[in-house]
Design an enzyme around this catalytic site. Structure first.
Site, PDB file in Angstrom:
ATOM      1  N   CYS A 109      -0.490  -1.193  -3.493  1.00 49.66           N
ATOM      2  CA  CYS A 109      -1.727  -1.873  -3.126  1.00 49.66           C
ATOM      3  C   CYS A 109      -2.822  -1.440  -4.088  1.00 49.66           C
ATOM      4  CB  CYS A 109      -2.069  -1.453  -1.702  1.00 49.66           C
ATOM      5  SG  CYS A 109      -3.751  -1.727  -1.242  1.00 49.66           S
TER       6      CYS A 109
ATOM      7  N   GLY B 130      -1.494   1.605   0.655  1.00 49.46           N
ATOM      8  CA  GLY B 130      -0.128   1.220   0.259  1.00 49.46           C
ATOM      9  C   GLY B 130       0.233   1.612  -1.165  1.00 49.46           C
TER      10      GLY B 130
HETATM   11  P1  5GP Z   1       3.689   1.744   1.472  1.00 52.87           P
HETATM   12  O1  5GP Z   1       4.585   2.187   2.575  1.00 52.87           O
HETATM   13  O2  5GP Z   1       4.429   1.126   0.334  1.00 52.87           O
HETATM   14  O3  5GP Z   1       2.719   2.795   1.039  1.00 52.87           O
HETATM   15  O4  5GP Z   1       2.746   0.594   2.110  1.00 52.87           O
HETATM   16  C1  5GP Z   1       3.259  -0.592   2.643  1.00 52.87           C
HETATM   17  C2  5GP Z   1       2.107  -1.473   3.084  1.00 52.87           C
HETATM   18  O5  5GP Z   1       1.270  -1.842   1.969  1.00 52.87           O
HETATM   19  C3  5GP Z   1       2.496  -2.822   3.660  1.00 52.87           C
HETATM   20  O6  5GP Z   1       3.002  -2.754   4.952  1.00 52.87           O
HETATM   21  C4  5GP Z   1       1.192  -3.588   3.569  1.00 52.87           C
HETATM   22  O7  5GP Z   1       0.318  -3.317   4.634  1.00 52.87           O
HETATM   23  C5  5GP Z   1       0.571  -3.040   2.291  1.00 52.87           C
HETATM   24  N1  5GP Z   1       0.729  -3.977   1.180  1.00 52.87           N
HETATM   25  C6  5GP Z   1       1.852  -4.590   0.755  1.00 52.87           C
HETATM   26  N2  5GP Z   1       1.611  -5.370  -0.316  1.00 52.87           N
HETATM   27  C7  5GP Z   1       0.305  -5.266  -0.566  1.00 52.87           C
HETATM   28  C8  5GP Z   1      -0.558  -5.844  -1.555  1.00 52.87           C
HETATM   29  O8  5GP Z   1      -0.156  -6.591  -2.440  1.00 52.87           O
HETATM   30  N3  5GP Z   1      -1.871  -5.508  -1.464  1.00 52.87           N
HETATM   31  C9  5GP Z   1      -2.350  -4.682  -0.496  1.00 52.87           C
HETATM   32  N4  5GP Z   1      -3.651  -4.438  -0.469  1.00 52.87           N
HETATM   33  N5  5GP Z   1      -1.557  -4.085   0.413  1.00 52.87           N
HETATM   34  C10 5GP Z   1      -0.255  -4.381   0.387  1.00 52.87           C
END
Ligand code: 5GP
Length: 345
Positions: free
Chosen positions: A186, A183
């Site tokens: 993340c 993420g």
């Molecule tokens: P993106 O599309 O922004 O790359 O990823 C979104 C995903 O990141 C979310 O659906 C969720 O699974 C993950 N995510 C969201 N917030 C957090 C966080 O605080 N920590 C972690 N490890 N993953 C997150």
């Protein structure tokens, strides 16, 4: 200790090879897919892209806007029952068909979810989301939710390996959310060293899920429409987006202004910002595994959605897939150096 030597790939490690095609234009491509789910036996038809259940992304406003494109929203779990009531009362049928109620595995989350689903039986989807889908407690929670809601379509995650996909499907889930660490906000990989390159996770988990008649969502790591296409090409049935849908009018997060420029705050659901907001701070036995960023304000999400859908349609024309369903079969990935991909992205 053991070392696995097999090659594992992320989106940046590949490109999709073009193929001879009879398609003349993107307008000949349909992105709709129809699924009948393994355990709920319910059918859903739409564009299998999902807004993430983050309070900066999976908002009621986002769901209303995305439903116009037949795109799905996993509504974040922090709305109260009263807020749900207001929303459902005013939402049209198309929006209701394209939303999930999200929950963690805690008692109060579960009770609120049951209350919402009892009051609004027209909602078909539950999204059970935990950072680490490998715990026994999580599997037994999925089983309990399946018993309690036999006709709801259950999304469960997150995991990254085939054996856990199978276990969750057998426990009663219909769609497995795949992704640990990719993420955009993340920090799990940095804080814990745990993770799995996302494209390989998709390929392996899709294989396991499809073998049992289930589906997977690729969750996290898409930065461009090209990444979304690669996720579908790898075998994802759905692709979930956080960062790509953040920063819009319909996204949550405060709007701030700096030197005449507008930004929206976007943060991980286990960031300090989120924990201060929802649970009164970061407990001292844990580290926050998410960060907070400022995203340049991007206005209405409709333009972004059109850009993403246009990109994926174009991928389909490059490989001769007239339907999104055919994209995986027609995808050949070529491995590339990371620098190479940056030049073209
Ligand atoms: P993106 O599309 O922004 O790359 O990823 C979104 C995903 O990141 C979310 O659906 C969720 O699974 C993950 N995510 C969201 N917030 C957090 C966080 O605080 N920590 C972690 N490890 N993953 C997150």
């Amino acid at each position: 200790m053991r070392i696995e030597n097999e090659l594992k790939l992320g989106f940046k490690d590949v490109m999709i090879r073009p193929k001879r095609s009879t398609l003349k234009s993107r307008s000949q491509v349909t992105l709709d897919r129809e699924f009948t789910f393994l355990n709920s036996k319910k059918t859903w038809k739409g564009v299998p892209i999902m807004a993430a259940n983050m309070d900066t992304v999976g908002t009621f406003e986002m769901a209303t806007a995305l439903a116009e494109h037949n795109v799905f929203t996993a509504i974040h779990k922090h709305y109260s029952f009263e807020q749900w009531k207001d929303f459902v009362t005013n939402a049209n049928e198309q929006t209701i068909r394209n939303i999930a109620v999200s929950t963690g595995t805690g008692k109060s989350d579960a009770e609120k979810t049951t209350k919402i689903l009892t009051a609004f039986p027209q909602i078909d989807f539950i999204c059970i989301d935990v950072a680490n889908g490998y715990s026994e407690h999580f599997v037994s929670f999925v089983k309990k939710m399946r018993e309690k809601h036999p006709d709801k379509t259950i999304i469960a995650g997150n995991v990254v390996t085939g054996e856990m996909v199978e276990e969750l499907l057998l426990a009663g889930a219909d769609i497995i959310k795949v992704g640990i660490g990719p993420g955009s906000v993340c920090t799990t990989r940095v804080k814990t060293g745990v993770g799995y390159p996302q494209l390989s996770a998709i390929i392996e988990c899709a294989d396991a899920a499809h073998g049992l008649g289930g589906q997977i969502i690729s969750d996290g790591g898409c930065k461009t429409p090209g990444d979304v296409a690669k996720a579908f090409g790898g075998g994802a049935d759905f692709v979930m987006l956080g960062g790509m849908l953040a920063g819009h009018e319909q996204s949550g997060g405060n709007l701030i202004e700096k030197d005449g420029e507008k930004f929206k705050i976007f943060y991980g659901m286990s960031s300090e910002t989120a924990m201060n907001k929802h649970v009164g701070g970061v407990a001292n036995y844990r580290a926050s595994e998410g960060k907070t960023v400022e995203i340049p304000y991007r206005g209405n999400v409709h333009n972004t959605v059109n850009d993403i859908l246009g990109g994926v349609r174009s991928t389909c024309t490059y490989v001769g897939a007239s339907r999104l369903k055919e994209l995986t079969k027609r995808t050949t990935f070529i491995r590339v150096q990371e620098q190479e991909n940056q030049v073209y992205s």
